[in-house]
Design a protein around this motif. Structure first.
Motif, mmCIF file in Angstrom:
data_model
loop_
_atom_site.group_PDB
_atom_site.id
_atom_site.type_symbol
_atom_site.label_atom_id
_atom_site.label_comp_id
_atom_site.label_asym_id
_atom_site.label_seq_id
_atom_site.Cartn_x
_atom_site.Cartn_y
_atom_site.Cartn_z
ATOM 1 N N VAL A 133 28.433 6.231 0.259
ATOM 2 C CA VAL A 133 27.380 6.177 -0.754
ATOM 3 C C VAL A 133 26.947 4.729 -0.980
ATOM 4 N N THR A 134 27.924 3.857 -1.205
ATOM 5 C CA THR A 134 27.629 2.451 -1.493
ATOM 6 C C THR A 134 26.930 1.775 -0.318
ATOM 7 N N GLY A 135 27.447 1.997 0.892
ATOM 8 C CA GLY A 135 26.859 1.368 2.070
ATOM 9 C C GLY A 135 25.445 1.828 2.340
ATOM 10 N N ASN A 136 25.209 3.128 2.219
ATOM 11 C CA ASN A 136 23.865 3.645 2.472
ATOM 12 C C ASN A 136 22.888 3.246 1.367
ATOM 13 N N ASP A 137 23.377 3.161 0.136
ATOM 14 C CA ASP A 137 22.496 2.708 -0.936
ATOM 15 C C ASP A 137 22.168 1.226 -0.752
ATOM 16 N N ARG A 138 23.116 0.459 -0.258
ATOM 17 C CA ARG A 138 22.844 -0.952 0.019
ATOM 18 C C ARG A 138 21.777 -1.087 1.105
ATOM 19 N N ALA A 139 21.870 -0.224 2.119
ATOM 20 C CA ALA A 139 20.855 -0.241 3.175
ATOM 21 C C ALA A 139 19.484 0.149 2.625
ATOM 22 N N PHE A 140 19.466 1.129 1.717
ATOM 23 C CA PHE A 140 18.212 1.533 1.080
ATOM 24 C C PHE A 140 17.628 0.364 0.290
ATOM 25 N N GLU A 141 18.479 -0.334 -0.451
ATOM 26 C CA GLU A 141 18.017 -1.479 -1.226
ATOM 27 C C GLU A 141 17.414 -2.552 -0.311
ATOM 28 N N HIS A 142 18.046 -2.765 0.840
ATOM 29 C CA HIS A 142 17.531 -3.739 1.806
ATOM 30 C C HIS A 142 16.156 -3.308 2.310
ATOM 31 N N THR A 143 16.005 -2.017 2.613
ATOM 32 C CA THR A 143 14.709 -1.500 3.064
ATOM 33 C C THR A 143 13.659 -1.675 1.979
ATOM 34 N N TYR A 144 14.027 -1.395 0.742
ATOM 35 C CA TYR A 144 13.109 -1.533 -0.393
ATOM 36 C C TYR A 144 12.659 -2.981 -0.561
ATOM 37 N N ARG A 145 13.605 -3.910 -0.496
ATOM 38 C CA ARG A 145 13.243 -5.317 -0.676
ATOM 39 C C ARG A 145 12.394 -5.831 0.487
ATOM 40 N N ASP A 146 12.709 -5.368 1.697
ATOM 41 C CA ASP A 146 11.875 -5.737 2.838
ATOM 42 C C ASP A 146 10.450 -5.231 2.672
ATOM 43 N N ALA A 147 10.333 -3.993 2.175
ATOM 44 C CA ALA A 147 9.004 -3.417 1.967
ATOM 45 C C ALA A 147 8.233 -4.211 0.919
ATOM 46 N N LEU A 148 8.912 -4.626 -0.158
ATOM 47 C CA LEU A 148 8.246 -5.445 -1.171
ATOM 48 C C LEU A 148 7.783 -6.774 -0.593
ATOM 49 N N ALA A 149 8.635 -7.376 0.233
ATOM 50 C CA ALA A 149 8.264 -8.660 0.851
ATOM 51 C C ALA A 149 7.054 -8.487 1.773
ATOM 52 N N ARG A 150 7.028 -7.365 2.516
ATOM 53 C CA ARG A 150 5.873 -7.116 3.390
ATOM 54 C C ARG A 150 4.603 -6.913 2.570
ATOM 55 N N GLU A 151 4.737 -6.196 1.455
ATOM 56 C CA GLU A 151 3.570 -5.993 0.603
ATOM 57 C C GLU A 151 3.060 -7.336 0.066
ATOM 58 N N ALA A 152 3.979 -8.227 -0.306
ATOM 59 C CA ALA A 152 3.569 -9.542 -0.811
ATOM 60 C C ALA A 152 2.851 -10.338 0.279
ATOM 61 N N ARG A 153 3.382 -10.277 1.510
ATOM 62 C CA ARG A 153 2.727 -10.991 2.610
ATOM 63 C C ARG A 153 1.347 -10.403 2.898
ATOM 64 N N SER A 154 1.246 -9.070 2.842
ATOM 65 C CA SER A 154 -0.052 -8.427 3.069
ATOM 66 C C SER A 154 -1.059 -8.835 2.000
ATOM 67 N N ARG A 155 -0.591 -8.895 0.748
ATOM 68 C CA ARG A 155 -1.482 -9.293 -0.347
ATOM 69 C C ARG A 155 -1.972 -10.725 -0.146
ATOM 70 N N ASP A 156 -1.028 -11.616 0.208
ATOM 71 C CA ASP A 156 -1.409 -13.017 0.403
ATOM 72 C C ASP A 156 -2.383 -13.171 1.570
ATOM 73 N N ALA A 157 -2.110 -12.430 2.673
ATOM 74 C CA ALA A 157 -3.000 -12.509 3.837
ATOM 75 C C ALA A 157 -4.380 -11.953 3.496
ATOM 76 N N LEU A 158 -4.392 -10.866 2.732
ATOM 77 C CA LEU A 158 -5.673 -10.265 2.347
ATOM 78 C C LEU A 158 -6.479 -11.223 1.480
ATOM 79 N N LEU A 159 -5.822 -11.823 0.478
ATOM 80 C CA LEU A 159 -6.539 -12.739 -0.409
ATOM 81 C C LEU A 159 -7.027 -13.967 0.345
ATOM 82 N N ALA A 160 -6.173 -14.502 1.224
ATOM 83 C CA ALA A 160 -6.578 -15.679 1.995
ATOM 84 C C ALA A 160 -7.759 -15.364 2.904
ATOM 85 N N SER A 161 -7.679 -14.211 3.590
ATOM 86 C CA SER A 161 -8.771 -13.814 4.484
ATOM 87 C C SER A 161 -10.043 -13.556 3.700
ATOM 88 N N GLY A 162 -9.924 -12.846 2.574
ATOM 89 C CA GLY A 162 -11.093 -12.536 1.774
ATOM 90 C C GLY A 162 -11.766 -13.780 1.230
#
Length: 419
Positions: free
Chosen positions: A139-168
């Motif tokens: 349970v702990t290990g898989n939840d830790r992996a889920f948390e890692h996936t979640y944080r990676d997704a947030l980081a990707r969203e932040a990069r996408s937002r920055d790229a979009l604003l810069a391009s726009g």
């Protein structure tokens, strides 16, 4: 356009990882932990009923539920084994759990065949010292992996937002500069095509930023608001079943009754903390607990994370029914301590209204209702996020292409003047 499409593909992949990999692995691990706990409880109930004619229904019900949980646990282990393929550490963890699961089944069968408490102690010792810790680690290990996936997704969203604003902003700067140049070179105040393109790029940039913000919101709702509660509540359910088994062990293994009482109190405190409570004062102490930010324990984790419509009322029902169940526990122990052991067993294993297993089932039903509210919210947020992950950047890229076409259309009359 490439930046937008790449960001959309990355977001789409993130949602696939969350919905199809990370979350199912956690739910399989928590399901395994729950099924194992209830298996051991049902072995205790079968031994407790023994050959007593009045407890024949209890014995047959316990045997039926044991088999149901055994099949469920085997299924969860298969799911976890498949999900761990290619992950050496995960494969080793699941393999150890599978081996110990087989060993436990043998010990449990032996305890039932011989009807000996000593044999059951061997089975439950294996369950507590190896199988349950292994399941909890999954349970702990898989939840830790889920948390890692979640944080990676947030980081990707932040990069996408920055790229979009810069391009726009870059495109807007180019378009504004172009219009200034056209106004000075051709004595035109406004070029309709360039102006329309500027407005379109501005709208696309604003819409894109809002869309990325909505993606982040869906991620937060799915993980923090919903799945964190699902995890806390499914763990609470597993611990509750183990505590319920401690009641049976208390009645079954009178030589270790004190240890079983301590185990029951410890698990009760993990469910919902009552400071300084003893086995005799815990139930009364629950009267002071409320569904608010002060509650701690697995149920407290949920009480501090109330988010969705109907969730607070459902949490209040869980608390009310948990109080009833804990009052039943006091009745069981009072009967046992007064020498009325048969009555204590009948009350503790009975499913008639007002008996302990009936009230525990009502508590469990309320708990499952609360889990369902959060799981439904998780699924809706995940579906909303996945649905918009790729269409949004594709739509924005299309808007940029249209803007480019408008610029060319607007420049045609000016270019014709050079012929």
């Amino acid at each position: 356009m490439a930046v937008l499409v790449t960001g959309g593909l990355a977001a789409d992949a993130s949602w696939d990882a969350v919905r199809d990999h990370s979350a199912p692995r956690v739910t399989s691990a928590t399901g395994l932990y729950f099924a194992l706990n209830d298996m051991d409880a049902q072995i205790a109930n079968q031994l407790l009923a023994g050959r007593t004619a009045s407890l024949a229904r209890t014995r047959s019900d316990a045997a039926r539920v044991y088999e149901q949980r055994r099949v469920e646990a085997a299924g969860y282990l298969r799911d976890l084994a498949g999900a761990a393929a290619g992950d050496p550490e995960g494969e080793r963890a699941v393999a150890a759990a599978i081996a110990d699961f087989g060993a436990y089944e043998e010990l449990a069968a032996r305890a039932l065949a011989l009807g000996r408490i000593a044999e059951y102690r061997n089975a439950t010792r294996l369950m507590r010292t190896r199988l349950l810790p292994e399941a909890d680690a999954l349970v702990t290990g898989n939840d830790r992996a889920f948390e890692h996936t979640y944080r990676d997704a947030l980081a990707r969203e932040a990069r996408s937002r920055d790229a979009l604003l810069a391009s726009g902003l870059a495109l807007l700067a180019v378009l504004v500069a172009l219009q200034i140049h056209l106004a000075g070179r051709f004595r035109r105040v406004i070029n309709p095509g360039a102006a329309a393109a500027t407005l379109l790029v501005l709208a696309a940039t604003v819409a894109g930023a809002a869309g990325v913000g909505a993606q982040r919101h869906d991620l937060d709702v799915a993980r923090r608001d919903a799945f964190d509660s699902v995890l806390a509540l499914t763990r609470a359910r597993a611990v509750a079943y183990d505590a319920n088994a401690d009641e049976s062990r208390y009645l079954l293994d009178r030589a270790h009754a004190g240890a079983q009482e301590a185990a029951f109190l410890g698990k009760s405190q993990r469910l919902l903390r009552v400071p300084d409570a003893t086995i005799d004062t815990y139930a009364a102490g629950l009267d002071a607990v409320r569904v608010d930010d002060r509650a701690t324990g697995f149920l407290g984790d949920e009480f501090r994370n109330i988010t969705f419509p109907g969730e607070r009322a459902a949490a209040a029902r869980v608390l009310d029914r948990y109080r009833v169940y804990q009052r039943d526990d006091r009745t069981i122990r009072a009967l046992a301590r007064s020498g009325r052991h048969t009555e204590a067993v009948a009350y503790g294993t009975g499913y008639a209204p007002g008996e302990s297993n009936h009230d525990f089932a009502a508590f469990d039903a309320a708990l499952r209702d609360l889990i369902a509210i959060n799981m439904s919210a998780y699924k809706h947020a995940s579906a909303d996020g996945a649905r918009a992950a790729l269409p949004l950047p594709l739509g924005l890229a299309g808007g940029v292409a249209v803007a480019a076409g408008l610029v060319l259309f607007g420049l045609r009359p000016r270019l014709a003047e050079f012929r």
